[in-house]
Design an enzyme around this catalytic site. Structure first.
Site, PDB file in Angstrom:
ATOM      1  CD  GLU A 114      36.430  58.032  77.793  1.00  0.00           C
ATOM      2  OE1 GLU A 114      36.140  58.860  76.922  1.00  0.00           O
ATOM      3  OE2 GLU A 114      37.605  57.691  78.034  1.00  0.00           O
ATOM      4  CB  THR A 131      38.805  65.985  76.145  1.00  0.00           C
ATOM      5  OG1 THR A 131      39.561  65.205  75.215  1.00  0.00           O
ATOM      6  CG2 THR A 131      37.340  65.626  76.029  1.00  0.00           C
TER       7      THR A 131
END
Length: 330
Positions: A151, A204
């Site tokens: 991530e 994101t």
């Protein structure tokens, strides 16, 4: 409830060194992170979509990525730059198994940049595959720190609200990051989720940058009350309380501007019987909780039709909460 207070390093595998050509096919699910009011601390897994990894043992040490499908050429085959291979390497290094060689095929079965944990699903599928291939019988939660490394590479921030539910299944609370403390929450069995992914681009990293850095105390108090109410509703199996608590005064007002007709779609969903409505992760996907499958299907169809009317393509999914997490397909 399952409280995983201490994430331990996986035990070294007793499997033989690499070679022999054995392979495994693993699916890992998409996830809805934040769950409206729980920014970076709440998430749950769904049954579809998801990503798949096929991993085979190789005859020489090292990690290769031989194939990626479903990404329109957007993801790197270079193992130093792909979240799946980077996470697998961190895992192998932690158990002192750099003698292992693996080849990875990544099959993207879900949209990239959808707000549904695309990178998390791929990473978790890869980690679950290598763990299984090496006969590592430690708790799957031990893989969480390695998934968070993926991530960090994908969006610049190693949060766990996507990877934790993808790895553990179910509804998950990240109580703390330092030290890492993950709590698996109960949820009503009759809770359904309608998900619609509008075909618009909301990266994101950029979505995180527009979030306010300073907030008023009254807004913080409202948000704390809503998070506590949502968790209480999950424990009490109280769908009405869950719905009342899913309100976000901190992040949604900013991120909603990136999603076409967000408030119109929310009103449509609520009029059609949704319990709640919000943004999945950083968007652009939106989701609604409902009490039954039929209502979830109706909301998905109506929202997709609305997006078609304003010339925006979309994907729709209807699912219960997925309590299984990753699974071996073959």
């Amino acid at each position: 409830m399952e409280n995983i207070k201490e994430i331990k390093k996986p035990s070294p595998s007793k499997a033989p060194p690499s070679g022999g050509g054995g392979g495994i096919h693993v699916f890992a699910p998409a996830t809805v992170a934040n769950v409206v009011c729980g920014f970076d601390v709440l998430g749950f897994a769904v049954n579809e979509p998801g990503d798949e990894v096929i991993m085979r043992m190789a005859n020489k040490p090292g990690i290769t990525i031989s194939k990626i499908t479903g990404d329109d050429g957007r993801l790197p085959l270079n193992p130093a730059k792909n979240t799946v291979s980077v996470s697998v390497e961190h895992y192998l290094r932690s158990i002192d198994r750099l003698d292992v060689g693996v080849d990875i095929e990544l099959h993207k079965k879900m949209p990239i940049g959808s707000g549904l944990g695309s990178s998390s699903a791929s990473t978790v599928a890869g980690l679950f595959a290598i763990k299984t291939l090496l006969g590592d019988e430690s708790d799957p939660s031990a893989l969480l720190p390695f998934a968070m490394k993926g991530e960090e590479m994908a969006c610049g921030h190693g949060h766990a609200d996507n990877v934790a539910p993808a790895l553990l299944g179910g509804f998950v609370l990240i109580r703390s990051y330092e030290p890492l403390d993950v709590v698996r929450l109960p949820h009503p069995a009759g809770l359904w989720c309608a998900i619609v992914f509008p075909d618009v681009d909301v990266p994101t990293r950029e979505a995180r940058q527009i979030i306010r850095k300073n907030i008023q105390m009254k807004d913080a108090v409202t948000q704390w009350g809503n998070i506590a109410g949502l968790v209480s509703g999950l424990f009490m199996q109280d769908i009405d309380l869950i719905g009342r608590s899913m309100k976000d005064v901190l992040v949604e007002p900013v991120r909603s501007m990136l999603i076409p007709d967000f408030y119109m779609m929310r009103q449509m969903a609520m009029d059609l019987g949704a319990v709640s409505f919000g943004i999945s992760g950083s968007g652009p996907s939106v989701f609604a909780f409902t009490r039954d499958e039929e209502t979830a299907k109706r909301i998905t169809q109506k929202l997709q039709q609305h997006l078609t009317n304003i010339k925006i393509g979309s994907n729709g999914y209807v699912s219960t909460i997925n309590d299984a997490g990753p699974r071996v397909l073959g």
